[in-house]
Design an enzyme around this catalytic site. Sequence first.
Site, PDB file in Angstrom:
ATOM      1  CD1 TRP A  78      -3.130  -1.097   0.624  1.00  0.00           C
ATOM      2  CD2 TRP A  78      -1.748  -2.416   1.794  1.00  0.00           C
ATOM      3  NE1 TRP A  78      -3.747  -2.311   0.796  1.00  0.00           N
ATOM      4  CE2 TRP A  78      -2.935  -3.141   1.515  1.00  0.00           C
ATOM      5  CE3 TRP A  78      -0.739  -3.044   2.519  1.00  0.00           C
ATOM      6  CZ2 TRP A  78      -3.129  -4.451   1.925  1.00  0.00           C
ATOM      7  CZ3 TRP A  78      -0.924  -4.353   2.932  1.00  0.00           C
ATOM      8  CH2 TRP A  78      -2.110  -5.042   2.629  1.00  0.00           C
ATOM      9  CB  ALA A 119     -12.643  -9.310   6.025  1.00  0.00           C
ATOM     10  NE  ARG A 134      -4.226   1.317  -1.669  1.00  0.00           N
ATOM     11  CZ  ARG A 134      -4.616   0.126  -2.122  1.00  0.00           C
ATOM     12  NH1 ARG A 134      -4.027  -0.399  -3.176  1.00  0.00           N
ATOM     13  NH2 ARG A 134      -5.574  -0.542  -1.499  1.00  0.00           N
ATOM     14  CD  GLN A 144     -10.247  -0.755  -0.827  1.00  0.00           C
ATOM     15  OE1 GLN A 144     -10.273  -0.606   0.393  1.00  0.00           O
ATOM     16  NE2 GLN A 144      -9.309  -1.444  -1.434  1.00  0.00           N
ATOM     17  CB  VAL A 194      -7.574 -12.649   5.126  1.00  0.00           C
ATOM     18  CG1 VAL A 194      -8.674 -11.623   5.369  1.00  0.00           C
ATOM     19  CG2 VAL A 194      -6.766 -12.296   3.898  1.00  0.00           C
ATOM     20  CG  HIS A 246      -6.706  -1.004   3.342  1.00  0.00           C
ATOM     21  ND1 HIS A 246      -6.170  -2.253   3.499  1.00  0.00           N
ATOM     22  CD2 HIS A 246      -6.295  -0.302   4.435  1.00  0.00           C
ATOM     23  CE1 HIS A 246      -5.460  -2.304   4.608  1.00  0.00           C
ATOM     24  NE2 HIS A 246      -5.518  -1.149   5.184  1.00  0.00           N
TER      25      HIS A 246
HETATM   26  N1  PHE Z   1      -7.914  -4.144   2.089  1.00  0.00           N
HETATM   27  C1  PHE Z   1      -7.487  -4.909   0.954  1.00  0.00           C
HETATM   28  C2  PHE Z   1      -6.910  -3.996  -0.102  1.00  0.00           C
HETATM   29  O1  PHE Z   1      -7.210  -2.839  -0.123  1.00  0.00           O
HETATM   30  C3  PHE Z   1      -8.623  -5.749   0.376  1.00  0.00           C
HETATM   31  C4  PHE Z   1      -9.084  -6.814   1.321  1.00  0.00           C
HETATM   32  C5  PHE Z   1     -10.093  -6.540   2.239  1.00  0.00           C
HETATM   33  C6  PHE Z   1      -8.500  -8.039   1.303  1.00  0.00           C
HETATM   34  C7  PHE Z   1     -10.502  -7.527   3.122  1.00  0.00           C
HETATM   35  C8  PHE Z   1      -8.911  -9.040   2.169  1.00  0.00           C
HETATM   36  C9  PHE Z   1      -9.911  -8.782   3.067  1.00  0.00           C
HETATM   37  O2  PHE Z   1      -6.137  -4.393  -0.919  1.00  0.00           O
END
Ligand code: PHE
Length: 343
Positions: free
Chosen positions: A150, A311, A200, A214, A257, A174
Site C-alpha cells: 500500500w 472479510a 494510494r 472501496q 486474512v 483501504h
Molecule cells: N484491504 C485490501 C486492499 O485494499 C482488500 C481486502 C479486504 C483483502 C478484506 C482481504 C480482506 O487491498
Amino acid sequence: MDIGEIKKEILSKSNLKELDAAHKKYLGKNGSLNVELKALKDLPPDERKAKAPELQRLKREIDAAVVERAGYLKRKEIESSLESEIIDITAPGVKIEMGHIHPLTKVQDRMNEIFTSLGFEIVEGPEVETEWYNFDALNIPEDHPARDMWDTFWLAPENRESETKNQNLLLRTHTSPVQIRYMETHHSPLRIITSGRVFRHEASDASHDIQFHQLEGLMVDKNITVANFKAVIGEFLKGLFAGKVQTRLRPAYFPFVEPGFEVMMSCANCDAKGCPVCSKTGWLEVMGAGMVHPNVFKAVGYDVNEVQGFAFGIGIDRIAMMKYKIDDIRLFYGGDLKFLRQF
Ligand code: PHE
C-alpha cells in the site's frame, strides 16, 4: 435680506448637499443671519427690541423653506430609486440546472442495497486514519515488507500523547481499518459493510488513480466459513449484474486474512468469451478477501477460540467501469459534464 430672494435660492437647490450649503450660508455657525442674531445681545435694549422679531421671523422662514425643500428632494430620490428597482414579473425566469447522482455513487448505493437486503449493516469510518488502524491492528507491523503493498500518503507527524498505539496520521489506503474500529466497540456476531474513498501514493493511468473507492465487508460469528463467503458474494454479484456472472476464488496474500483469496468474476462485458476489458481471459479480479486472521481478532480483544469470520474489499470504481463499460478510471474524477451527463 430679502426673504423672497432667499426662498427662491433655496427652491433652486436640486440636491441635499447644495441645500445644506445654502442653509449654512445663512444659519450655519458663521452664516450671515446667525451672525446678526448673535450680535443682538450687544445692542441697546430699544434697538434689540425693534430688530429681534424681524430676524427671528427670517430665521423661521428660512428654516421652514429648507425643511420643505429637503422633504421634496428626498421624495424625488426615493421615487427615482424605486423606478430603477422595478421588477418585471412577466420576464422569463432563469433556469436552475439540475444535477444528478454521480455514477460511482449510483453503484455504491446499489451495492449498499444488495448487502442490506442480505442483513448487513452500513457503518462509516474516517478518511484520515492512524497508522495503528490502517496497518498495525491489521497484522501489518511497522517493519513488515507487506506495508509496501500500500503506497501511502503520510501526513506531517504530530506530537501525540498516547504511546501505546501507533498514532502517525495518513490517508487511509483501504477501508479495512473500519473493521477494527467497529470490532473495538461491538461484540460478535456482526455483519457490516462500509464504503468510501481510499488513497494510494502511486502513478495514475487508465486503471489506477491516487484515489478510488472501496466497499469493505465483514461477517463474524461462531461458525462462519468460506462457504458462507462464497454464497454472500455470489448473491451480491448476481444482484449487481442481473444474474449473468459466475465467480471463482484463487489464493492470494493479504496480511489480515488467512487463508486469503482474490475473487474473480466472469467478464460481464463479453460473457466470459474474452475481450480487452478482461485482457482476453474471460475473467476479472474484482476484490480481495479471506478469513479474518487471528491476530486481527487479538488486536480488538476478541477470543480467537470463540469466533471466526470473513472479510472482503471490493474496488467500486472497477465494478462501475465494468457496469457502464468505462475504459479510464480518471474520468470519474475529472468533473467533465459531457462524461457525467451520460449516466
Ligand atoms: N484491504 C485490501 C486492499 O485494499 C482488500 C481486502 C479486504 C483483502 C478484506 C482481504 C480482506 O487491498
